[in-house]
Design an enzyme around this catalytic site. Sequence first.
Site, PDB file in Angstrom:
ATOM      1  N   ASN A   9       0.741  -1.102   0.129  1.00 57.26           N
ATOM      2  CA  ASN A   9      -0.041   0.009   0.104  1.00 57.26           C
ATOM      3  C   ASN A   9       1.114   1.237   0.118  1.00 57.26           C
ATOM      4  OD1 ASN A   9      -1.965   2.120   0.841  1.00 57.26           O
ATOM      5  ND2 ASN A   9      -2.501   1.468   2.396  1.00 57.26           N
ATOM      6  N   TRP A  10       1.070   1.877  -1.008  1.00 61.93           N
ATOM      7  CA  TRP A  10       2.095   3.003  -1.389  1.00 61.93           C
ATOM      8  C   TRP A  10       1.970   4.361  -0.636  1.00 61.93           C
ATOM      9  CZ3 TRP A  10       4.384   2.635  -6.484  1.00 61.93           C
ATOM     10  CH2 TRP A  10       5.422   1.630  -7.121  1.00 61.93           C
ATOM     11  N   LYS A  11       0.074   4.188  -0.274  1.00 58.73           N
ATOM     12  CA  LYS A  11      -0.615   5.650   0.185  1.00 58.73           C
ATOM     13  C   LYS A  11      -0.477   6.249  -1.077  1.00 58.73           C
ATOM     14  CE  LYS A  11       0.120   3.178   4.818  1.00 58.73           C
ATOM     15  NZ  LYS A  11      -0.341   3.399   6.201  1.00 58.73           N
ATOM     16  N   HIS A  96      -9.930   1.616   4.411  1.00 56.16           N
ATOM     17  CA  HIS A  96      -8.746   1.723   5.300  1.00 56.16           C
ATOM     18  C   HIS A  96      -8.529   3.052   6.287  1.00 56.16           C
ATOM     19  CE1 HIS A  96      -4.316   2.757   6.298  1.00 56.16           C
ATOM     20  NE2 HIS A  96      -3.810   1.435   5.922  1.00 56.16           N
ATOM     21  N   GLU A  98      -7.268   5.134   7.362  1.00 57.53           N
ATOM     22  CA  GLU A  98      -6.775   6.384   7.262  1.00 57.53           C
ATOM     23  C   GLU A  98      -8.119   6.952   6.245  1.00 57.53           C
ATOM     24  OE1 GLU A  98      -2.774   5.480   5.440  1.00 57.53           O
ATOM     25  OE2 GLU A  98      -2.174   5.554   7.251  1.00 57.53           O
ATOM     26  N   GLU A 165      -6.329  -4.963  10.056  1.00 53.15           N
ATOM     27  CA  GLU A 165      -4.705  -3.915  10.752  1.00 53.15           C
ATOM     28  C   GLU A 165      -5.152  -2.989  12.386  1.00 53.15           C
ATOM     29  OE1 GLU A 165      -2.762  -2.521   7.239  1.00 53.15           O
ATOM     30  OE2 GLU A 165      -4.310  -1.353   6.700  1.00 53.15           O
ATOM     31  N   GLY A 171       2.066   2.053  10.802  1.00 51.24           N
ATOM     32  CA  GLY A 171       2.921   3.414  10.947  1.00 51.24           C
ATOM     33  C   GLY A 171       3.576   3.731  11.942  1.00 51.24           C
ATOM     34  N   SER A 210       3.063  -2.282  10.174  1.00 47.78           N
ATOM     35  CA  SER A 210       4.486  -2.554  10.886  1.00 47.78           C
ATOM     36  C   SER A 210       5.204  -3.530  10.307  1.00 47.78           C
ATOM     37  CB  SER A 210       4.846  -2.548  12.492  1.00 47.78           C
ATOM     38  OG  SER A 210       4.225   0.220  12.439  1.00 47.78           O
ATOM     39  N   GLY A 231       2.610  -0.984   4.279  1.00 47.52           N
ATOM     40  CA  GLY A 231       2.329   0.259   3.783  1.00 47.52           C
ATOM     41  C   GLY A 231       4.387   0.612   3.952  1.00 47.52           C
ATOM     42  N   GLY A 232       4.396   1.370   4.697  1.00 45.23           N
ATOM     43  CA  GLY A 232       5.630   1.791   4.419  1.00 45.23           C
ATOM     44  C   GLY A 232       7.216   1.159   4.376  1.00 45.23           C
TER      45      GLY A 232
HETATM   46  P1  PGA Z   1       2.654   0.666   7.752  1.00 42.74           P
HETATM   47  O1  PGA Z   1       1.049   0.506   6.983  1.00 42.74           O
HETATM   48  O2  PGA Z   1       2.927  -0.791   6.989  1.00 42.74           O
HETATM   49  O3  PGA Z   1       3.420   1.063   7.527  1.00 42.74           O
HETATM   50  O4  PGA Z   1       2.519   0.128   9.234  1.00 42.74           O
HETATM   51  C1  PGA Z   1       0.093  -0.711   6.825  1.00 42.74           C
HETATM   52  C2  PGA Z   1      -0.974  -0.261   5.750  1.00 42.74           C
HETATM   53  O5  PGA Z   1      -1.307   1.012   6.345  1.00 42.74           O
HETATM   54  O6  PGA Z   1      -2.180  -0.955   5.195  1.00 42.74           O
END
Ligand code: PGA
Length: 249
Positions: A9-11, A96, A98, A165, A171, A210, A231-232
Site C-alpha cells: 500500500n503505497w498510500k 483503510h 486512514e 490492521e 506506521g 508495521s 505500507g512503509g
Molecule cells: P505500515 O502501513 O506498514 O506503514 O504500518 C500498513 C497499512 O497502513 O496498510
Amino acid sequence: MPRQLIAGNWKMNGLSVPGTRLAGALREAVATAPPPCDLLVCPPFTLVGRLAHVLLGSGVAVGGQDCHAEAAGAHTGDVSAPMLRDAGATAVILGHSERRAGHGETDGQVRAKAAAALAAGLAPIICVGETLAEREAGRQEAVVAAQLAGSLPDGFAVAGAVAYEPVWAIGTGKTPTEAEIAAMHAMIRRTLAARFGAAGAGVRILYGGSVKPSNAKAILALPEVGGALVGGASLVAEDFLAIAAAARA
Ligand code: PGA
C-alpha cells in the site's frame, strides 16, 4: 489454502520516475527469484495505469487504494471500480483506517464500494481494525466483528480478502504480539465461516501494521494469516521483496 498475498500500500507516495523505477525493480527481482506468494502493489491512482503497463506479465498485480460505489457520474475527484479495472488493476484496498478516519468512511459505504469492486471484476481487500483506546478497553473483537458485519457485501467470499490492521500498529513500528494476531485472525475466520460457509474458508486474511523484513517471517507463519498488507516497507524494493520471501511456501 491459497498462497499468501503480500500487498504493498503505497498510500499517497510515488511520482512517476521513482514509482516506475520501484515497479521495475520488483519486475526484475521476481523474474530472477519468484517469491512463494502472490504479489500486489497499490500505488496512487495516478500511477495505476503506468504500473499495470510496467508489470504486465510479471506476475505482480496492481491495485487501487479506494474506489467510488457508483460506476460513473457526477462525483468530482472520485474514481470508479470500472475505471480502475480499465487502467489494469485487479484489486482494490477499501475501508483503510486512514480513509475511515480522514474521509469519514462508514461500514455501509465500504460495503457499497466493495460490491462495486466485485461487479467490476476487482478483488476487494477490506481493512478492519481497532484503535488503541478500543484495545485498551478490551473491545477489539467486538469492534472488528461489527466492521466485518457492516463492511462485507454478499458474495464477498468469491474474490475478497480481509486485512486486519490494528490502527495503533499502522506506521508506528508497534505490532501486536503473535498471540494477539493469532487470536484476531481466528475470530475473523470464525466470522467469515459463519457468514459465508465453506467459501469463507478460502478468504485470505492479511495482517497489516508495521510489517517489516525483521518481523515478517514470524507473522506470516501464524495460523490463519493469509498474507500481509505492507505500507512503509513496500516503498523500498528490497524490504518489500524480503517480506515476500518470508511468506509461507
Ligand atoms: P505500515 O502501513 O506498514 O506503514 O504500518 C500498513 C497499512 O497502513 O496498510
